[in-house]
Design an enzyme around this catalytic site. Sequence first.
Site, PDB file in Angstrom:
ATOM      1  N   TYR A 125     -76.754 -43.155   2.951  1.00  0.00           N
ATOM      2  CA  TYR A 125     -75.492 -42.807   2.318  1.00  0.00           C
ATOM      3  C   TYR A 125     -74.321 -43.519   2.986  1.00  0.00           C
ATOM      4  CZ  TYR A 125     -78.359 -38.871   0.619  1.00  0.00           C
ATOM      5  OH  TYR A 125     -79.340 -38.089   0.072  1.00  0.00           O
ATOM      6  N   GLY A 182     -80.564 -30.409  -6.803  1.00  0.00           N
ATOM      7  CA  GLY A 182     -80.319 -30.522  -8.241  1.00  0.00           C
ATOM      8  C   GLY A 182     -80.386 -29.224  -9.004  1.00  0.00           C
ATOM      9  N   VAL A 241     -78.239 -27.417 -10.434  1.00  0.00           N
ATOM     10  CA  VAL A 241     -77.429 -27.324 -11.661  1.00  0.00           C
ATOM     11  C   VAL A 241     -77.657 -28.527 -12.574  1.00  0.00           C
ATOM     12  CG1 VAL A 241     -75.677 -25.858 -10.602  1.00  0.00           C
ATOM     13  CG2 VAL A 241     -75.397 -28.348 -10.542  1.00  0.00           C
TER      14      VAL A 241
END
Length: 298
Positions: free
Chosen positions: A51, A198, A200
């Site tokens: 990231y 994940g 939602v």
Amino acid sequence: MQYNILKKSGLKVSQVSFGCMSLKADSVDNDVIISKAIEGGINLFDTADLYEKGANEALLGAALKGRRNDVLISTKVGNRWKPDGSGWDWCPTKKHILTAVDDSLRRLQTDHIDLYLLHGGTIEDPVDEAIEAFERLADLGKIRSYGLSSIRPNVIREYVSRSNISAVMTQYSLLDRRPEEATIKLLSNNEIGVLARGAVASGLLVDKPAKEYLDMTKEQVTSILKDFSNALPEGKSQAETALRYVVDNQAITSAVVGIRTLQQLQDALAGANTTPLNTAQWQALQELWEGNFYKEHR
């Protein structure tokens, strides 16, 4: 906040944990959001060396300075940035894992990583070599436990049978129920924790307009979302219900929620602290549709 134990590591993990991927290194609110998360009972913070080319680890390390003993850190390894920064290569070799960990430790400003995850995996990987690297790091005290971040049943099965992994991070939600068929039961039976990301479904279960998702058409998603909205338990929002569907599955150790704003943090904490779904409510959500299955990597 409720807590669960990663049985093979003994780590006590908050039922909802903090996915740091969406945090940006130039945001002035990171320290405030992370501090409020800790105050709210969240104790697991997940990042990766991939990231922002390591900047995400660095911002987390800076935000946790002076509070390291209050939290658990999970980070990931296996993707190596190209020298020109144009992308990354998959590199699950023993040499890379043993080298990359030191860079992560430096950025995180810590002497150990609580949970070190292989960031992906294919059935063609040198699995035993990767396992040797993680076991070596555990012997050196650089990591407390290790695991896998994957949605691939064939890869997960290999690590379950050949390693001492304590957790698997995988995608799971009311709209992505593939793990119910292929992997959750396997992991539970082997006392391996499940970190679900994940919950939602990229916002579809909260406020995003319907679109194609996985192998479902926009029309199919629209139909499920309409039924979901009509089936909400009294007093629970869509966000709370979507999160409870995940964490109230007894095989799930923690839902890793991507958080970037204070509002997203408040929503995550509200879902963590609302009353659990009872058996009838959880089963009613399952019955909204037949579920889906992995078509590849079985």
